[in-house]
Design an enzyme around this catalytic site. Structure first.
Site: not given
Lengths: 229, 189
Positions: A58-59
Site C-alpha cells: 500500500s505504499c
C-alpha cells in the site's frame, strides 16, 4: 526563583516546536517546581507529515495521501486505498501494488488533474513542485514523494521509512525518472516545495560534529609541546 | 457536520478545480506527459511497513537410501517467485524442465511431476510417494510401503533481511531470528 524561570523558559520554547498529539512528556520534579518538556521520538520525527503505509503493497495509497496532505487536503491512507482499490485492477494491485494510472483515475474522479512526466531532478528543482516518484530498492519497486531538491540532496518522504535525505546521484540510481504531480494546483505546489521547515524536520545524526571533535583531539595529542620543535 | 463533509469542503476549496481547464499553468511541458498505458506499468509495493526488505528461499530435499531423490527450490523475492525442481535420473540430479512438467520425468525411483495448480512436486514410484508442497503450505509428505528403506527429509529456510535501520537492531533482529527459527521448525515437522 531563577530555576523556576529557567524551567518556564524551557517549556515556552519547546512547546511550539514539538507540540502535537504524538508528543510525550518528560517529567522532572523537585521540592520547588515541576518541569514538563514535550518530547518526540526519532521515529515520530521521521514520520512528521508523512502518511505511513499500513500494508506491504500500500505504499501507493500512502504516498498519494502524503502528497494530498501537502496540498492541504486532509487525506488518509484508507480513503486513498479504498478509492483506488474500487476502481483499479485488483488482481494486479494484489500482485504488484498500485499504479500511477490508479492514482490518476482516482484523482480525476475527485476533479483533480494529475499527470506523470519524464523529467530530471534538475527540472524538478527548477519547476519547484512536489510529486510521487517510483524507485527501485534492491529489486523492490516503491513509491516515495520528492518534497525538495537542493545542494545535491533530495528530500524524500517515504511511506515505509519516513522522512529522509538522499544524495542526488544515489537517488538518481534508484529512480526511473518519472514524477507524478498535481497539475490542478501548481502554485500551491510551488509554495510547499523545498520548505526549510521540512528540511529541518529531517533528524540528522551529529556524526560530523563528533568526528570533528575527534580530529581536533588527535591533533592536540600529536602536537609538539613547548620547546619540542 | 460530519467529518466527511468537512473533508470534502476542504478538498474542494484547495484542490478540486476543473480538469478540463487549459489556461492553468502546468508543472512541466505537456510533451513530457506520459500516456496512461505507461502509467499503468508503473506499480509499486512490497516494502514492509517498517522499511525492511525480505528475500526468502525454501529448499526441500528428500533422500532415499543415501541418494538425493528429489529437490525443490522455491525463491521468493518480492512479487517474483521462482521454482526449480531437481530429480535423480541416474546421472545425478538434473533440472526438471518446465515444459515437461505435465508429462513428468522418469527416474529410478519413479515419475517426477510438477503440478503448479495444486502447488505440489510429486515423485510417484513403486511403494514410494513423495510430495513437496510449494503452494499455500510449505513442507513434504512421504508415503513408503517398502521395507528397509532409509528416507531422509531436509527443509532449509534461507531468509535475507535488508533495509534494517539502527532502531530496528537489537530486539528487532532477535525477533526476526526467532521467526525464522520457528518457521524452520514448523517446516521440518
Amino acid at each position: 526563583m531563577i530555576r523556576v524561570v529557567v524551567a518556564l523558559a524551557l517549556v515556552g520554547t519547546a512547546a511550539p516546536a514539538f507540540g502535537g498529539e504524538e508528543s510525550k512528556r518528560f517529567l522532572g520534579t523537585s521540592q520547588l517546581y515541576d518541569i514538563s518538556v514535550p518530547v518526540r521520538s526519532m521515529q515520530a520525527m521521521r514520520f512528521a507529515g508523512v502518511v505511513r503505509q499500513r500494508y506491504d503493497f500500500s505504499c501507493g495509497s500512502a504516498a498519494l495521501a502524503t502528497l494530498l496532505r501537502m496540498y492541504g487536503d486532509p487525506h488518509d491512507e484508507i480513503a486513498a486505498f479504498r478509492g483506488m482499490w474500487a476502481e483499479g485492477d485488483r488482481a494486479q494491485i494484489r500482485k504488484l501494488g498500485f499504479s500511477l494510472l490508479d492514482m490518476q483515475r482516482y484523482l480525476k474522479a475527485r476533479g483533480i488533474a494529475g499527470n506523470g512526466y519524464k523529467v530530471s531532478l534538475d527540472a524538478i528543482r527548477q519547476a519547484g513542485v512536489p510529486g510521487i516518484a517510483l524507485i527501485n530498492r534492491q529489486g523492490y519497486r516503491h513509491f516515495v514523494i520528492i518534497q525538495g531538491v537542493r545542494n545535491g540532496e533530495v528530500l524524500v518522504a517515504d511511506p515505509s521509512l519516513g522522512l529522509r535525505v538522499e544524495q542526488q546521484d544515489r537517488f538518481q540510481e534508484q529512480w526511473n525518472g518519472v514524477l507524478f504531480v498535481l497539475d490542478s494546483a501548481v502554485p500551491r505546489g510551488k509554495a510547499v516545495f523545498n520548505q526549510p521547515a521540512r528540511w529541518a524536520a529531517y533528524p540528522r545524526s551529529p556524526f560530523s560534529r563528533a568526528a570533528g571533535a575527534l580530529d581536533q583531539q588527535s591533533l592536540q595529542l600529536a602536537m609538539p609541546g613547548y620547546g619540542e620543535f | 457536520m460530519s467529518r466527511s463533509i468537512i473533508t470534502a469542503m476542504l478538498a474542494g476549496s484547495l484542490l478540486a478545480l476543473p480538469v478540463s481547464a487549459q489556461a492553468r499553468p502546468q508543472a512541466f511541458p505537456s510533451q513530457q506527459a506520459l500516456p496512461p498505458e505507461t502509467l499503468d506499468q508503473m506499480r509499486g509495493g512490497f516494502d514492509l511497513p517498517n522499511g525492511m526488505i525480505l528475500t526468502m528461499g525454501v529448499t526441500t530435499l528428500t533422500s532415499v537410501d543415501g541418494r538425493e531423490a528429489l529437490r525443490t527450490v522455491l525463491k521468493v523475492n518480492g512479487p517474483e517467485q521462482t521454482l526449480a525442481t531437481y530429480a535423480d535420473t541416474g546421472n545425478g540430479l538434473v533440472l526438471v524442465p518446465t515444459q515437461q512438467a505435465l508429462d513428468g520425468v522418469q527416474t529410478a525411483l519413479g515419475n517426477v511431476r510438477v503440478n503448479n495448480g495444486a502447488g505440489t512436486v510429486q515423485l510417484s514410484g513403486a511403494g514410494l510417494d513423495v510430495s513437496h508442497l510449494i503452494g499455500t503450505a510449505l513442507g513434504s509428505v512421504v508415503a513408503n510401503s517398502a521395507d528397509n528403506r532409509t528416507i531422509d527429509v531436509q527443509t532449509t529456510l534461507d531468509i535475507t533481511v535488508g533495509g534494517v535501520r539502527p532502531e530496528l537492531l537489537g530486539g528487532g533482529m532477535s525477533a526476526v531470528n526467532n521467526v525464522a527459527a520457528e518457521a524452520a521448525i514448523r517446516l521440518a515437522r
